[in-house]
Design an enzyme around this catalytic site. Structure first.
Site, PDB file in Angstrom:
ATOM      1  N   GLU A 122       0.809  -1.226   0.000  1.00 39.52           N
ATOM      2  CA  GLU A 122       0.000   0.000   0.000  1.00 39.52           C
ATOM      3  C   GLU A 122       0.840   1.274   0.000  1.00 39.52           C
ATOM      4  O   GLU A 122       0.538   2.236   0.709  1.00 39.52           O
ATOM      5  CB  GLU A 122      -0.960   0.011   1.205  1.00 39.52           C
ATOM      6  CG  GLU A 122      -1.959  -1.119   1.217  1.00 39.52           C
ATOM      7  CD  GLU A 122      -2.931  -1.086   0.045  1.00 39.52           C
ATOM      8  OE1 GLU A 122      -3.239   0.013  -0.435  1.00 39.52           O
ATOM      9  OE2 GLU A 122      -3.351  -2.173  -0.393  1.00 39.52           O
ATOM     10  N   GLY A 141       1.965   2.435  -3.198  1.00 41.04           N
ATOM     11  CA  GLY A 141       1.847   2.982  -4.540  1.00 41.04           C
ATOM     12  C   GLY A 141       2.730   2.373  -5.605  1.00 41.04           C
ATOM     13  O   GLY A 141       3.070   3.049  -6.578  1.00 41.04           O
ATOM     14  N   LYS A 142       3.088   1.094  -5.459  1.00 40.29           N
ATOM     15  CA  LYS A 142       3.909   0.450  -6.498  1.00 40.29           C
ATOM     16  C   LYS A 142       3.237   0.517  -7.865  1.00 40.29           C
ATOM     17  O   LYS A 142       3.865   0.868  -8.861  1.00 40.29           O
ATOM     18  CB  LYS A 142       4.177  -1.015  -6.145  1.00 40.29           C
ATOM     19  CG  LYS A 142       5.189  -1.262  -5.066  1.00 40.29           C
ATOM     20  CD  LYS A 142       5.532  -2.729  -4.941  1.00 40.29           C
ATOM     21  CE  LYS A 142       4.328  -3.624  -4.778  1.00 40.29           C
ATOM     22  NZ  LYS A 142       3.545  -3.335  -3.551  1.00 40.29           N
ATOM     23  N   THR A 143       1.962   0.149  -7.894  1.00 38.87           N
ATOM     24  CA  THR A 143       1.262   0.135  -9.179  1.00 38.87           C
ATOM     25  C   THR A 143       1.091   1.542  -9.734  1.00 38.87           C
ATOM     26  O   THR A 143       1.221   1.762 -10.946  1.00 38.87           O
ATOM     27  CB  THR A 143      -0.114  -0.541  -9.029  1.00 38.87           C
ATOM     28  OG1 THR A 143       0.072  -1.878  -8.543  1.00 38.87           O
ATOM     29  CG2 THR A 143      -0.851  -0.585 -10.357  1.00 38.87           C
ATOM     30  N   LYS A 173       2.161  -8.620 -13.525  1.00 37.83           N
ATOM     31  CA  LYS A 173       2.016  -8.696 -12.072  1.00 37.83           C
ATOM     32  C   LYS A 173       1.657 -10.149 -11.810  1.00 37.83           C
ATOM     33  O   LYS A 173       0.473 -10.513 -11.766  1.00 37.83           O
ATOM     34  CB  LYS A 173       0.927  -7.749 -11.561  1.00 37.83           C
ATOM     35  CG  LYS A 173       0.843  -7.672 -10.042  1.00 37.83           C
ATOM     36  CD  LYS A 173      -0.190  -6.643  -9.610  1.00 37.83           C
ATOM     37  CE  LYS A 173      -0.304  -6.596  -8.089  1.00 37.83           C
ATOM     38  NZ  LYS A 173       0.931  -6.109  -7.431  1.00 37.83           N
ATOM     39  N   SER A 221      -3.515 -10.850  -4.935  1.00 46.42           N
ATOM     40  CA  SER A 221      -4.640 -11.253  -4.094  1.00 46.42           C
ATOM     41  C   SER A 221      -5.613 -10.076  -4.008  1.00 46.42           C
ATOM     42  O   SER A 221      -5.348  -8.999  -4.531  1.00 46.42           O
ATOM     43  CB  SER A 221      -4.145 -11.681  -2.712  1.00 46.42           C
ATOM     44  OG  SER A 221      -3.328 -10.679  -2.130  1.00 46.42           O
ATOM     45  N   GLU A 249       5.931  -6.267 -11.810  1.00 52.04           N
ATOM     46  CA  GLU A 249       5.645  -5.740 -10.469  1.00 52.04           C
ATOM     47  C   GLU A 249       5.444  -6.868  -9.471  1.00 52.04           C
ATOM     48  O   GLU A 249       4.671  -7.802  -9.707  1.00 52.04           O
ATOM     49  CB  GLU A 249       4.399  -4.852 -10.493  1.00 52.04           C
ATOM     50  CG  GLU A 249       4.118  -4.205  -9.146  1.00 52.04           C
ATOM     51  CD  GLU A 249       2.783  -3.487  -9.108  1.00 52.04           C
ATOM     52  OE1 GLU A 249       2.106  -3.573  -8.070  1.00 52.04           O
ATOM     53  OE2 GLU A 249       2.416  -2.853 -10.117  1.00 52.04           O
ATOM     54  N   PRO A 268       4.321  13.725  -5.657  1.00 50.01           N
ATOM     55  CA  PRO A 268       3.553  14.239  -4.523  1.00 50.01           C
ATOM     56  C   PRO A 268       2.224  13.506  -4.386  1.00 50.01           C
ATOM     57  O   PRO A 268       1.832  12.732  -5.259  1.00 50.01           O
ATOM     58  CB  PRO A 268       3.328  15.710  -4.898  1.00 50.01           C
ATOM     59  CG  PRO A 268       3.284  15.691  -6.397  1.00 50.01           C
ATOM     60  CD  PRO A 268       4.280  14.632  -6.811  1.00 50.01           C
ATOM     61  N   ARG A 269       1.546  13.761  -3.299  1.00 51.84           N
ATOM     62  CA  ARG A 269       0.199  13.198  -3.129  1.00 51.84           C
ATOM     63  C   ARG A 269      -0.726  13.900  -4.128  1.00 51.84           C
ATOM     64  O   ARG A 269      -0.918  15.113  -4.049  1.00 51.84           O
ATOM     65  CB  ARG A 269      -0.279  13.404  -1.692  1.00 51.84           C
ATOM     66  CG  ARG A 269      -1.610  12.749  -1.366  1.00 51.84           C
ATOM     67  CD  ARG A 269      -1.485  11.236  -1.400  1.00 51.84           C
ATOM     68  NE  ARG A 269      -2.705  10.589  -1.006  1.00 51.84           N
ATOM     69  CZ  ARG A 269      -2.968  10.179   0.231  1.00 51.84           C
ATOM     70  NH1 ARG A 269      -2.065  10.371   1.194  1.00 51.84           N
ATOM     71  NH2 ARG A 269      -4.098   9.591   0.521  1.00 51.84           N
TER      72      ARG A 269
END
Length: 228
Positions: free
Chosen positions: A12, A14-16, A37, A41, A116, A205-206
């Site tokens: 969680e 942000g790899k993708t 990928k 799951s 990934e 950035p976000r």
């Protein structure tokens, strides 16, 4: 043709999101793209079978015609660690099996291919195997996505140490600011740049809408040896 294994400092982070941005940047430069990928799951049932949201995002950034099953050959419904989901489904989740599936995508010889992982570097597979064993079989240089938040320096340095210790090249890293309220953000980023033994491919950035195009605007593929 250039291919890279994308891992992260945690789940969680942000790899993708970053992988999709990298693929978009490559496509915008006129390169053909492909992605895999191999295990996911938390997949949702559809009329076509189980589908993973992250894998669909990657598929959407592939310029080559790929079936979903080529991008994500092993899909599991429970939103739990892949090795636990595979065990519940009675599936043998070995590095060799994943390697064989990924080779099919690599054989397409796209100009730019990303593989990934799931979670971080030491996510378990079958028995004593980890996803890092798949990366070792693939022998691809690694791109590390650093989820910038409290504790990220330790997570990033340990991940880099493990990658290098497994005999793989750390091609670059991306700072993905998942918590913009992180205390001493700039100092943390400066420390990461100083300590990580690889070039930074960008600071993301976000974003309110983290579309592949929006993310790509903050990334630079040139440190990967790809001229834009």
């Amino acid at each position: 043709m250039p291919a890279f294994f994308v891992t992260g400092t945690d789940t969680e982070i942000g790899k993708t999101t970053i992988a999709a941005g990298l693929l978009h940047a490559a496509r915008s430069a006129g390169l053909s793209t492909a992605a895999a990928k191999p295990v996911a799951s938390g997949c949702e049932p559809t009329a076509q079978g189980l589908r993973n949201g992250d894998a669909l995002v990657l598929l959407g950034q592939c310029s080559l015609a790929l079936a979903y099953e080529q991008v994500n050959p092993l899909a599991f419904a429970p939103a739990i660690a892949p090795h636990l989901a595979a065990r519940e489904a009675g599936v043998e989740l070995s590095a060799a099996r994943l390697h064989e599936a990924v080779r099919e995508v690599l054989a397409l010889q796209a100009d730019f291919t990303l593989v990934e992982g799931a979670g971080g570097w030491r996510v378990p597979l079958l028995g004593r195997e980890n996803l890092s064993d798949l990366a070792r079989l693939l022998a691809l240089p690694v791109v590390l996505v650093v989820g910038v938040r409290l504790g990220c320096i330790n997570h990033a340095l340990l991940s880099a140490e493990a990658i290098l210790g497994d005999g793989l090249a750390l091609a670059g890293w991306v700072a993905n600011v998942v918590d913009p309220a992180t205390s001493r953000l700039e100092e943390n980023l400066a420390t990461l740049a100083e300590r990580l033994p690889a070039p930074c491919l960008g600071r993301v950035p976000r974003l309110e809408e983290a579309t592949p195009a929006a993310v790509a605007a903050h990334l630079d593929l040139r440190p990967l040896g790809i001229g834009l």
